[in-house]
Design a protein around this motif. Structure first.
Motif, short mmCIF file in Angstrom:
data_model
loop_
_atom_site.label_atom_id
_atom_site.label_comp_id
_atom_site.label_asym_id
_atom_site.label_seq_id
_atom_site.Cartn_x
_atom_site.Cartn_y
_atom_site.Cartn_z
N CYS A 29 1.06 -1.29 0.06
CA CYS A 29 0.02 0.02 0.20
C CYS A 29 0.72 1.37 0.13
N TYR A 33 -1.44 4.46 4.23
CA TYR A 33 -2.55 3.42 4.01
C TYR A 33 -1.90 2.13 4.81
N CYS A 50 -6.16 -1.63 0.87
CA CYS A 50 -5.42 -0.50 1.52
C CYS A 50 -6.54 0.42 2.01
N ALA A 52 -7.16 3.82 4.24
CA ALA A 52 -6.27 5.17 4.55
C ALA A 52 -6.33 5.36 6.18
N THR A 63 3.78 0.01 5.96
CA THR A 63 2.48 0.05 5.11
C THR A 63 2.29 -1.52 4.46
#
Length: 100
Positions: A29, A33, A50, A52, A63
């Motif tokens: 990601c 994310y 993914c 946020a 990530t």
């Protein structure tokens, strides 16, 4: 594929790869994310996405599968790995488990 809002662009966030049998797999990601690959604690190919992190309340260091973490007191977070110390002279260190 993946154009859910009909703007002509893919709405899939992240880097994906297609296996030999056609299954899509989330590889990573972008910054800000968190990669989700499980449902109920078990890997589920249909749960991959993914998500946020909140730019005002979270930070994330990994990530590739790390969670969005709540911004600790004394820091201002931006939803990525970027943080700013609020208290003059304070220092932020990452512990071995990846938390502030």
């Amino acid at each position: 594929g993946g154009d859910c809002n009909s703007d002509g662009e893919s709405d899939l966030v992240g880097t994906w790869s297609r296996s030999g049998n056609g299954t899509m797999t989330l590889a990573s990601c972008p910054e800000g994310y968190s990669a989700v690959r499980t449902r109920g604690g078990v890997y589920d190919a249909r749960a991959q996405e993914c998500v946020a992190c909140s730019p005002l309340h979270h930070y994330i260091l990994r990530t590739d599968g790390g969670p969005c973490m709540v911004c600790p007191p004394g820091l201002e977070c931006d939803g990525t790995g970027g943080v700013s110390a609020v208290l003059k002279g304070s220092v932020w260190n990452v512990s071995e488990d990846g938390r502030a």
